[in-house]
Write a protein that holds these residues in place. Sequence first.
Motif, PDB file in Angstrom:
ATOM      1  N   THR A 173       0.810  -1.222   0.000  1.00  0.00           N
ATOM      2  CA  THR A 173       0.000   0.000   0.000  1.00  0.00           C
ATOM      3  C   THR A 173       0.847   1.277   0.000  1.00  0.00           C
ATOM      4  N   TRP A 174       2.183   1.133   0.140  1.00  0.00           N
ATOM      5  CA  TRP A 174       3.071   2.288   0.120  1.00  0.00           C
ATOM      6  C   TRP A 174       4.055   2.156  -1.031  1.00  0.00           C
ATOM      7  N   THR A 175       4.510   3.292  -1.524  1.00  0.00           N
ATOM      8  CA  THR A 175       5.640   3.331  -2.435  1.00  0.00           C
ATOM      9  C   THR A 175       6.662   4.293  -1.846  1.00  0.00           C
ATOM     10  N   ASN A 176       7.694   4.636  -2.591  1.00  0.00           N
ATOM     11  CA  ASN A 176       8.646   5.604  -2.063  1.00  0.00           C
ATOM     12  C   ASN A 176       9.025   6.608  -3.137  1.00  0.00           C
ATOM     13  N   ILE A 177       9.392   7.781  -2.686  1.00  0.00           N
ATOM     14  CA  ILE A 177       9.912   8.830  -3.560  1.00  0.00           C
ATOM     15  C   ILE A 177      11.303   9.167  -3.067  1.00  0.00           C
ATOM     16  N   THR A 178      12.203   9.515  -3.977  1.00  0.00           N
ATOM     17  CA  THR A 178      13.609   9.691  -3.599  1.00  0.00           C
ATOM     18  C   THR A 178      14.189  10.954  -4.211  1.00  0.00           C
ATOM     19  N   THR A 179      15.363  11.312  -3.713  1.00  0.00           N
ATOM     20  CA  THR A 179      16.147  12.398  -4.287  1.00  0.00           C
ATOM     21  C   THR A 179      17.600  11.945  -4.374  1.00  0.00           C
ATOM     22  N   SER A 180      18.351  12.533  -5.263  1.00  0.00           N
ATOM     23  CA  SER A 180      19.787  12.292  -5.341  1.00  0.00           C
ATOM     24  C   SER A 180      20.574  13.501  -4.854  1.00  0.00           C
TER      25      SER A 180
ATOM     26  N   ALA B 223      11.477  15.010   5.484  1.00  0.00           N
ATOM     27  CA  ALA B 223      12.150  15.932   4.562  1.00  0.00           C
ATOM     28  C   ALA B 223      11.471  15.784   3.210  1.00  0.00           C
ATOM     29  N   GLU B 224      11.029  16.880   2.641  1.00  0.00           N
ATOM     30  CA  GLU B 224      10.435  16.838   1.303  1.00  0.00           C
ATOM     31  C   GLU B 224      11.546  16.544   0.293  1.00  0.00           C
ATOM     32  N   VAL B 225      11.356  15.506  -0.502  1.00  0.00           N
ATOM     33  CA  VAL B 225      12.392  15.111  -1.455  1.00  0.00           C
ATOM     34  C   VAL B 225      11.981  15.392  -2.907  1.00  0.00           C
ATOM     35  N   GLN B 226      10.815  15.992  -3.095  1.00  0.00           N
ATOM     36  CA  GLN B 226      10.372  16.404  -4.424  1.00  0.00           C
ATOM     37  C   GLN B 226      10.230  17.920  -4.457  1.00  0.00           C
ATOM     38  N   ARG B 227      10.671  18.524  -5.573  1.00  0.00           N
ATOM     39  CA  ARG B 227      10.445  19.955  -5.743  1.00  0.00           C
ATOM     40  C   ARG B 227       9.009  20.134  -6.231  1.00  0.00           C
TER      41      ARG B 227
ATOM     42  N   LEU C  85       0.470  21.047  -2.922  1.00  0.00           N
ATOM     43  CA  LEU C  85       0.574  21.237  -1.476  1.00  0.00           C
ATOM     44  C   LEU C  85       0.609  19.877  -0.777  1.00  0.00           C
ATOM     45  N   ARG C  86       1.664  19.684  -0.011  1.00  0.00           N
ATOM     46  CA  ARG C  86       1.735  18.498   0.852  1.00  0.00           C
ATOM     47  C   ARG C  86       1.591  18.972   2.294  1.00  0.00           C
TER      48      ARG C  86
ATOM     49  N   PRO D 230       6.399  19.200   5.307  1.00  0.00           N
ATOM     50  CA  PRO D 230       7.858  19.002   5.318  1.00  0.00           C
ATOM     51  C   PRO D 230       8.560  20.043   4.443  1.00  0.00           C
ATOM     52  N   LYS D 231       9.763  20.423   4.846  1.00  0.00           N
ATOM     53  CA  LYS D 231      10.541  21.408   4.103  1.00  0.00           C
ATOM     54  C   LYS D 231      11.377  20.713   3.021  1.00  0.00           C
ATOM     55  N   TYR D 232      11.526  21.374   1.886  1.00  0.00           N
ATOM     56  CA  TYR D 232      12.243  20.795   0.766  1.00  0.00           C
ATOM     57  C   TYR D 232      13.727  20.614   1.094  1.00  0.00           C
ATOM     58  N   LEU D 233      14.175  19.367   1.025  1.00  0.00           N
ATOM     59  CA  LEU D 233      15.572  18.994   1.255  1.00  0.00           C
ATOM     60  C   LEU D 233      16.126  19.511   2.594  1.00  0.00           C
TER      61      LEU D 233
END
Length: 439
Positions: free
Chosen positions: A251-258, A312-316, A322-323, A342-345
Motif C-alpha cells: 500500500t506504500w511506495t517511495n519517492i527519492t532524491t539524489s 524531509a520533502e524530497v520532491q520539488r 501542497l503536501r 515538510p521542508k524541501y531537502l
Amino acid sequence: MAAAPILLLLCFVAVSVSPELAARAHGQQVDALGFISIDCGIPEGAAYADQSTRGLRYVSDAGFTDAGLNTGVNPPYNIAGLADRYLTARYFPGGGGARSCYTLRPVAPGGRYLVRAGFYYGNYDGLDRPPAFDLHVGVNRWVTVNVTTAGAVYIFEAVAVAPADFLQVCLVDRGLGTPFISGLDLRPLQDDMYPEATVNQSLALLNFRRPAATYSFNRYHFWRPTSTYRVFRYPFDPYDRLWQSFGDTDTWTNITTSTAVDFSNISSFHMPSKILWSAATPVNGTRIDFTWNSDSSINNDNTSYLLMLYFAEVQRLSSNALRRFDILVDNVAWNSSKGYSPKYLSAELVKRTVQGSSQHTVSLVATPDATLPPILNAFEIYTVLPVTELATNDGDGICFGTSALLEMLSASCIHLQRIVFIGLGTFWLQANRVHNFLH
C-alpha cells in the motif's frame, strides 16, 4: 571491624591475579572513531576488518571479560553470507542467578553512548534448546533475550549515559538455559543527541517485529526494494546506528532524491546521510498508518515510549501543489503536529512521548486542502527505562565485574564511601561503608 576480612580478601585477589589476566583487563581496543567493536568468541588477539561496514575493525572479547567459554555455531546454521560475528559466540555456564559482565572502557563519565548486543544461537551447544536470559546495562535490567529460533539473529540497542569511566553490559542467568552472546558494540554519541537519555533513564530501542521487516528492532528507513536496501549502518550513519527497511509494503511506495538533504535543524545527524533521501508515501490514499505494541522483552505495564519521526520533502513541488498533513498518535494531534508541511531537502524531527503498554497508532493524515499525500522518511521508537541504581563512586554504591575490579585495584589510591557489591565470577561479597579503600 566487620569490613576487615573483606578488605583482606580483596587485597589477596589484587596481588594473586596473574599478570596475563591483568594484561587482558587492560587490553581493550578503541578505534580511531572511538568505536568498540567486539566479535564474541573469536580467539584472543584475533581481529578483522568488517566488510559490511567498509572496514570497521572487530576484535576478540578476551580483553573485555574474563568469564565464559568460546564456541562456534553448528551446521546447518553456519551459512554463507552470515556476518562473521554470528559464526562464533561466548557462553557463560554457571546456573541460575549467575551474572557475567563485559567491561567497556575507556568512556567519558557522563557521556552518551549507543550500546548494541547481537545474538545468534545457531545450536552452538548441540542441544537444540534456545535459552532465555536477562541483559543488563550496569546494574539495571535492559531486556530479556528470549531466543526462540536457532537460525534467527536477535539485535538489541540502547542509548545510555556512562556513570563512570567504564560501562558494563551483563548477562544474567535466569535458569532458562545458558546465556551467550555473539557481538557487542559501543558507539559514542554527540552531546546533543538523544537528550532524553540521562543519568536517570536510558532508552532501549523498541523490540517489536513487523511482518515485512527482517529484524525486530524499530529503527526504519524507507528505501526500496528491501533486497537492495536491507540495512544502513556505518558509513551511511556516522554513529553506526542500524536502520533497517520497513519492508516492501504493497500500500506504500517511495519517492527519492539524489540531492543531499540538509540536517542542520536536527541533532540526530551531524553530516549528510542518504538514509533520509527516500520517503514512504501511500500508493492510493491520503494517509499513512502504523502501530506498535508493548515490548515483550521489557514487560513493564507502566512503560513510556519515545517516538521519533523524520521528515524531509524530497520532491520539488510546483506552485499549485501542497503536501500538508496532521500527525496523530492514538488519534490525538497536538499544536505543532497539525497542518504539518515538510521542508524541501531540509530534515526535521518530530518527537512525542507516549504513555502506556497498550497498542499505539501513528497516523499521518492529509489535510482537506492538500493535493499530495503525506510522507515519512524514517522513524525510531524507544522504550524509556528508569535507571534505578547508579554505578558511581560518590556513595551511591557500585557493581563491579572482575575486570572492572582489576582496573580499580591497580590504581595507587582509591577512595570509596561504600561498595555495595563486588562480583568475583559467581561469588559475591557485600560490605557497608568501607572508607579509604586500598590507601
